[in-house]
Motif scaffolding. Structure first.
Motif, PDB file in Angstrom:
ATOM      1  N   THR A  70       0.834  -1.206   0.000  1.00  0.00           N
ATOM      2  CA  THR A  70       0.000   0.000   0.000  1.00  0.00           C
ATOM      3  C   THR A  70       0.865   1.250   0.000  1.00  0.00           C
ATOM      4  O   THR A  70       0.621   2.204  -0.759  1.00  0.00           O
ATOM      5  CB  THR A  70      -0.925   0.000   1.229  1.00  0.00           C
ATOM      6  N   LYS A  71       1.882   1.235   0.850  1.00  0.00           N
ATOM      7  CA  LYS A  71       2.802   2.371   0.909  1.00  0.00           C
ATOM      8  C   LYS A  71       3.543   2.529  -0.411  1.00  0.00           C
ATOM      9  O   LYS A  71       3.735   3.651  -0.901  1.00  0.00           O
ATOM     10  CB  LYS A  71       3.793   2.155   2.049  1.00  0.00           C
ATOM     11  N   LEU A  72       3.944   1.403  -1.006  1.00  0.00           N
ATOM     12  CA  LEU A  72       4.714   1.446  -2.249  1.00  0.00           C
ATOM     13  C   LEU A  72       3.905   2.089  -3.374  1.00  0.00           C
ATOM     14  O   LEU A  72       4.398   2.979  -4.080  1.00  0.00           O
ATOM     15  CB  LEU A  72       5.120   0.021  -2.636  1.00  0.00           C
ATOM     16  N   PHE A  73       2.645   1.664  -3.535  1.00  0.00           N
ATOM     17  CA  PHE A  73       1.832   2.169  -4.639  1.00  0.00           C
ATOM     18  C   PHE A  73       1.348   3.604  -4.409  1.00  0.00           C
ATOM     19  O   PHE A  73       0.848   4.235  -5.338  1.00  0.00           O
ATOM     20  CB  PHE A  73       0.654   1.241  -4.891  1.00  0.00           C
ATOM     21  N   PRO A  76       5.262   8.470  -4.455  1.00  0.00           N
ATOM     22  CA  PRO A  76       5.642   9.095  -5.736  1.00  0.00           C
ATOM     23  C   PRO A  76       7.026   8.677  -6.229  1.00  0.00           C
ATOM     24  O   PRO A  76       7.251   8.596  -7.438  1.00  0.00           O
ATOM     25  CB  PRO A  76       5.588  10.590  -5.417  1.00  0.00           C
ATOM     26  N   VAL A  77       7.934   8.400  -5.300  1.00  0.00           N
ATOM     27  CA  VAL A  77       9.299   8.022  -5.696  1.00  0.00           C
ATOM     28  C   VAL A  77       9.287   6.691  -6.445  1.00  0.00           C
ATOM     29  O   VAL A  77      10.042   6.491  -7.398  1.00  0.00           O
ATOM     30  CB  VAL A  77      10.231   7.944  -4.467  1.00  0.00           C
ATOM     31  N   PHE A  78       8.413   5.761  -6.027  1.00  0.00           N
ATOM     32  CA  PHE A  78       8.308   4.480  -6.724  1.00  0.00           C
ATOM     33  C   PHE A  78       7.867   4.684  -8.171  1.00  0.00           C
ATOM     34  O   PHE A  78       8.426   4.085  -9.091  1.00  0.00           O
ATOM     35  CB  PHE A  78       7.318   3.557  -6.000  1.00  0.00           C
ATOM     36  N   TRP A  79       6.854   5.513  -8.377  1.00  0.00           N
ATOM     37  CA  TRP A  79       6.371   5.763  -9.737  1.00  0.00           C
ATOM     38  C   TRP A  79       7.414   6.503 -10.562  1.00  0.00           C
ATOM     39  O   TRP A  79       7.519   6.293 -11.775  1.00  0.00           O
ATOM     40  CB  TRP A  79       5.056   6.536  -9.684  1.00  0.00           C
ATOM     41  N   ALA A 284      11.798  -3.057   0.814  1.00  0.00           N
ATOM     42  CA  ALA A 284      12.638  -3.415  -0.336  1.00  0.00           C
ATOM     43  C   ALA A 284      12.202  -4.744  -0.939  1.00  0.00           C
ATOM     44  O   ALA A 284      12.228  -4.917  -2.169  1.00  0.00           O
ATOM     45  CB  ALA A 284      14.108  -3.475   0.084  1.00  0.00           C
ATOM     46  N   SER A 285      11.796  -5.687  -0.090  1.00  0.00           N
ATOM     47  CA  SER A 285      11.305  -6.975  -0.601  1.00  0.00           C
ATOM     48  C   SER A 285      10.026  -6.789  -1.403  1.00  0.00           C
ATOM     49  O   SER A 285       9.818  -7.466  -2.418  1.00  0.00           O
ATOM     50  CB  SER A 285      11.064  -7.944   0.567  1.00  0.00           C
ATOM     51  N   ALA A 286       9.180  -5.878  -0.980  1.00  0.00           N
ATOM     52  CA  ALA A 286       7.953  -5.587  -1.732  1.00  0.00           C
ATOM     53  C   ALA A 286       8.303  -5.018  -3.113  1.00  0.00           C
ATOM     54  O   ALA A 286       7.677  -5.379  -4.119  1.00  0.00           O
ATOM     55  CB  ALA A 286       7.076  -4.609  -0.954  1.00  0.00           C
TER      56      ALA A 286
END
Length: 313
Positions: A70-73, A76-79, A284-286
């Motif tokens: 949830t945090k990953l999606f 903004p840095v992930f995208w 990081a695993s996610a």
């Protein structure tokens, strides 16, 4: 009666031999099986568990469910990292594939001295990224690099190159292509040498020129090799780490890798920083499992589309 007894004895001997061979085979592969179960399968299952946990290496993992995803999606840095990765892939894969094929066709001619040229093009492949970094710095250093010296002589403004947000990804692609083009060239050379010379001779009799032979014979008959190259190149770009880490200053400061202003931050750099710089191993695993799912989907798409253009003889 004698024949029946003999046949039974042969079957027993063959079964005994097979059982013996099977035992020795199992003994021989046991070290690999242990390695696979402990270090490969075990690591995969552990990372999957960590992706649903809050884990920082120093403390035991705590199950948090889908919190990391949830945090990953929602990050903004992930995208940004995903966008940069796709940009890198879109530039790198076609450019390296086309240039490697052209180079392979040129070096597939039966001329003297071509082995030396093949070796010279393969040398960057076996060179470390540290060596490549020094070569690139001599060319693209903003203060004393050859590229800016040339621009100044031409009356143009010098550039910041790898420190420029708009130029960093294209330059990293060019450097990566230069380093890896020899490896892909060798794969294409292997495919080209499997094309029967009789096919070209028949085309020449029919009046086909160089371009027509390349388009109608070479490209279709090495489509299987091209498909392999596309798969390998796509996977390698999504796993791009070392070249970007070294070229953007990560060797001196891990947090600076992916600069400037995260313009070259790709998923593997993002994963490394979260896992090893900030010790957020669960998060990081996610990232790693999302990257796996993306690669799996892309591979399935490529495998589906290859039925329309890949020809296996």
């Amino acid at each position: 009666m004698v024949e029946t007894t003999g046949t039974t004895s042969n079957k027993k001997a063959r079964k005994k031999r097979l059982n013996s061979d099977g035992k020795w085979g199992l003994i021989m592969v046991t070290p690999y099986l242990v390695h696979f179960i402990v270090f490969v399968l075990g690591s995969l299952l552990a990372s999957l568990y960590f992706s649903f946990s809050n884990y920082d290496i120093l403390n035991p993992p705590k199950w948090t469910g889908l919190d990391n995803y949830t945090k990953l999606f929602n990050e903004p840095v992930f995208w940004k990292a995903l966008k940069n990765t796709l940009y890198f892939t879109i530039l790198f894969v076609p450019l390296q594939t086309i240039l490697s094929l052209i180079l392979a066709v040129a070096l597939n001619q039966r001329l003297k001295g071509l082995k030396i040229f093949r070796l010279s093009h393969f040398l960057p492949v076996i060179s470390s990224w540290t060596v490549i970094m020094y070569v690139a710095d001599a060319i693209f250093n903003p203060r004393f690099g050859f590229a800016n010296s040339l621009l100044v002589k031409l009356g143009l403004d010098p550039q910041k190159w790898l420190q420029d947000e708009h130029l960093v990804i294209p330059l990293l692609v060019l450097i990566a292509v230069w380093k890896g083009i020899g490896y892909i060239m060798v794969i294409f050379l292997a495919g080209l040498q499997n094309v029967p010379s009789e096919v070209y001779e028949a085309a020449e009799i029919d009046g086909a020129g160089t371009f027509r032979k390349f388009r109608n014979i070479t490209v279709p008959l090495i489509s299987g090799t091209t498909f392999l190259v596309l798969i390998l190149s796509t996977i390698s770009t999504f796993q791009a780490f070392e070249q970007i880490y070294v070229m953007t200053g990560g060797a001196m400061d891990a947090s600076s890798a992916g600069g400037p202003n995260k313009a070259s931050l790709v998923l593997m750099i993002y994963l490394y920083q979260e896992g090893f710089s900030f010790l957020r191993m669960g998060y990081a695993s996610a990232i790693a499992w999302v990257l796996f799912v993306i690669l799996f989907i892309l591979t399935v798409i490529q495998m589906t589309l290859q039925k329309k253009w890949v020809h296996y003889e």
